[in-house]
Scaffold this motif. Structure first.
Motif, mmCIF file in Angstrom:
data_model
loop_
_atom_site.group_PDB
_atom_site.id
_atom_site.type_symbol
_atom_site.label_atom_id
_atom_site.label_comp_id
_atom_site.label_asym_id
_atom_site.label_seq_id
_atom_site.Cartn_x
_atom_site.Cartn_y
_atom_site.Cartn_z
ATOM 1 N N SER A 36 0.832 -1.200 0.000
ATOM 2 C CA SER A 36 0.000 0.000 0.000
ATOM 3 C C SER A 36 0.866 1.249 0.000
ATOM 4 O O SER A 36 0.405 2.338 -0.352
ATOM 5 C CB SER A 36 -0.926 0.003 1.223
ATOM 6 O OG SER A 36 -0.189 -0.213 2.412
ATOM 7 N N GLY B 24 -1.179 -2.900 3.790
ATOM 8 C CA GLY B 24 -2.301 -2.625 4.670
ATOM 9 C C GLY B 24 -2.319 -1.182 5.141
ATOM 10 O O GLY B 24 -1.537 -0.346 4.690
ATOM 11 N N ASP B 25 -3.205 -0.904 6.088
ATOM 12 C CA ASP B 25 -3.456 0.457 6.563
ATOM 13 C C ASP B 25 -2.817 0.665 7.930
ATOM 14 O O ASP B 25 -3.232 0.045 8.915
ATOM 15 C CB ASP B 25 -4.973 0.693 6.647
ATOM 16 C CG ASP B 25 -5.337 2.094 7.101
ATOM 17 O OD1 ASP B 25 -4.429 2.935 7.247
ATOM 18 O OD2 ASP B 25 -6.535 2.341 7.325
ATOM 19 N N ARG C 68 -3.183 3.019 9.800
ATOM 20 C CA ARG C 68 -4.129 3.716 10.693
ATOM 21 C C ARG C 68 -5.401 2.896 10.929
ATOM 22 O O ARG C 68 -6.444 3.439 11.233
ATOM 23 C CB ARG C 68 -4.501 5.082 10.106
ATOM 24 C CG ARG C 68 -3.315 5.918 9.646
ATOM 25 C CD ARG C 68 -2.398 6.314 10.787
ATOM 26 N NE ARG C 68 -1.154 6.899 10.288
ATOM 27 C CZ ARG C 68 0.043 6.647 10.767
ATOM 28 N NH1 ARG C 68 0.180 5.805 11.761
ATOM 29 N NH2 ARG C 68 1.121 7.201 10.255
ATOM 30 N N SER C 69 -5.296 1.578 10.838
ATOM 31 C CA SER C 69 -6.474 0.719 10.982
ATOM 32 C C SER C 69 -6.986 0.655 12.407
ATOM 33 O O SER C 69 -8.099 0.174 12.661
ATOM 34 C CB SER C 69 -6.137 -0.703 10.516
ATOM 35 O OG SER C 69 -5.231 -1.318 11.422
ATOM 36 N N ARG D 34 -5.370 -1.115 14.613
ATOM 37 C CA ARG D 34 -4.692 -2.279 15.151
ATOM 38 C C ARG D 34 -3.182 -2.074 14.986
ATOM 39 O O ARG D 34 -2.746 -1.557 13.962
ATOM 40 C CB ARG D 34 -5.132 -3.546 14.427
ATOM 41 C CG ARG D 34 -6.582 -3.898 14.707
ATOM 42 C CD ARG D 34 -7.048 -5.073 13.885
ATOM 43 N NE ARG D 34 -8.385 -5.491 14.281
ATOM 44 C CZ ARG D 34 -9.118 -6.381 13.629
ATOM 45 N NH1 ARG D 34 -8.636 -6.952 12.520
ATOM 46 N NH2 ARG D 34 -10.320 -6.711 14.062
ATOM 47 N N ALA E 262 -1.549 -8.963 6.722
ATOM 48 C CA ALA E 262 -2.310 -7.709 6.703
ATOM 49 C C ALA E 262 -3.802 -7.979 6.564
ATOM 50 O O ALA E 262 -4.627 -7.118 6.920
ATOM 51 C CB ALA E 262 -1.818 -6.808 5.567
ATOM 52 N N GLY F 290 -6.020 -7.337 9.508
ATOM 53 C CA GLY F 290 -6.268 -5.969 9.942
ATOM 54 C C GLY F 290 -5.049 -5.281 10.516
ATOM 55 O O GLY F 290 -5.092 -4.090 10.822
ATOM 56 N N HIS F 291 -3.968 -6.018 10.654
ATOM 57 C CA HIS F 291 -2.706 -5.442 11.124
ATOM 58 C C HIS F 291 -1.823 -5.160 9.905
ATOM 59 O O HIS F 291 -1.433 -6.094 9.204
ATOM 60 C CB HIS F 291 -1.977 -6.410 12.056
ATOM 61 C CG HIS F 291 -2.704 -6.716 13.321
ATOM 62 N ND1 HIS F 291 -2.449 -6.064 14.502
ATOM 63 C CD2 HIS F 291 -3.705 -7.609 13.577
ATOM 64 C CE1 HIS F 291 -3.249 -6.548 15.443
ATOM 65 N NE2 HIS F 291 -4.015 -7.487 14.912
ATOM 66 N N ALA F 292 -1.532 -3.901 9.651
ATOM 67 C CA ALA F 292 -0.611 -3.588 8.564
ATOM 68 C C ALA F 292 0.730 -4.266 8.836
ATOM 69 O O ALA F 292 1.096 -4.511 9.987
ATOM 70 C CB ALA F 292 -0.419 -2.081 8.440
#
Length: 303
Positions: free
Chosen positions: A8, A26-27, A29-30, A32, A56, A59-61
């Protein structure tokens, strides 16, 4: 090519006069804590650990980076042994966490040398560290060298004799030494044959620019004559106070004897041994590895 999901974000973090290359999947700023991956070597690259990017999906970048001196980070082939220190790489990790804005909440995964680096980092009680994974890592190089002697004695006599002949002559860059070295690597480093592309990519990166590896480690995994040969993290393990997962393979060059001090020294540490793996269970037993990692990340979230 790798089957890892596309990043990303990619970039470099300024680190003094140098730059540290990183890749994010991944994000960040999710909500997590991201998983930050410190590779082995010293002097390897992130490539062989790229499959961790698939985590990822939980939900964990996932943040991969190349440590200074290799891969996409600044190469410094003319720097001597006094430049390549443990503190340099601890400072680089801290700098990257700040640059990415994740120093207030992250999980750290360290593989092999990266696991020792991660343990040393964790022992300073950084306030943002939420969890720690020490994968296929020895707690000390003196202990590692003791176990290398044991593993080498189990090699076919002609193989070990060939290795010793070249090590004593200083001819560890020959084809004959390489062929004998592969016997050890195929048994205790990566049992998947042919070697996966990501693993081979990191191996060739070291081969093409061995500055850091030769300075800190030596010519091979089992002939450690570099500056780390007397280094240990055993004396700092009591300072680690976050959920900790230990990973190793039944056929690992990081034998149980080298990993046990982590379990004994870190309160509450959980140890998972992969029965069909050597040094890279994420490549050798990927399904079980993913399940174990996802469970650990859930444990970290539960606090």
């Amino acid at each position: 090519m790798s089957t890892a999901p596309p990043p990303s974000a990619r970039g470099t973090a300024p680190f003094g006069e140098h730059r540290t290359w990183y890749r994010v999947t991944g994000d960040l700023r999710s909500g997590r804590p991201p998983l930050v991956v410190a590779h082995g070597g010293p002097g390897s690259t992130h490539d062989y650990l790229l499959s961790l990017a698939a985590l990822a999906e939980s939900g964990h970048a996932v943040v991969h980076y190349d440590q200074l001196g290799n891969g996409g980070s600044t190469r410094l082939p003319d720097r001597g042994d006094d430049f390549w220190t443990v503190q340099l790489f601890l400072d680089e990790l801290d700098n990257l966490l700040r640059h990415l804005g994740i120093a207030d909440g992250y999980v750290l995964y360290g593989h092999s040398w990266g696991g020792m680096l991660a343990a040393k980092h964790a022992s300073t009680a950084p306030p943002g560290l939420r969890g720690l994974v020490i994968a296929n890592s020895p707690a000390s190089y003196p202990l590692w060298l003791q176990e290398m002697k044991v593993l080498r004695e189990q090699l076919p006599p002609d193989v070990d004799a060939t290795l010793r002949r070249h090590e004593e002559a200083g001819t560890t860059d020959t084809d004959e030494y390489f062929a004998a070295m592969r016997v050890f690597y195929d048994k205790h480093v990566c049992r998947v044959l042919p070697w996966p592309r990501d693993f081979f990519a990191s191996f060739m990166e070291i081969h093409h620019d061995p500055t850091v590896y030769h300075s800190m480690n030596g010519p091979t995994e089992f002939h450690v004559i570099g500056t780390l040969r007397d280094w240990s993290v055993e004396d700092c393990l009591a300072g680690i106070a976050v959920p900790t997962l230990l990973l190793s393979g039944r056929h690992d060059e990081a034998t149980e004897a080298t990993v046990r001090p982590f379990q004994e020294g870190i309160e509450g540490a959980r140890w998972e041994i992969f029965e069909e793996s050597s040094h890279v269970p994420h490549l050798e037993e990927p399904e079980r590895f993913t399940a174990v990692m996802k469970d650990f990340l859930k444990e970290v979230e539960r606090g």
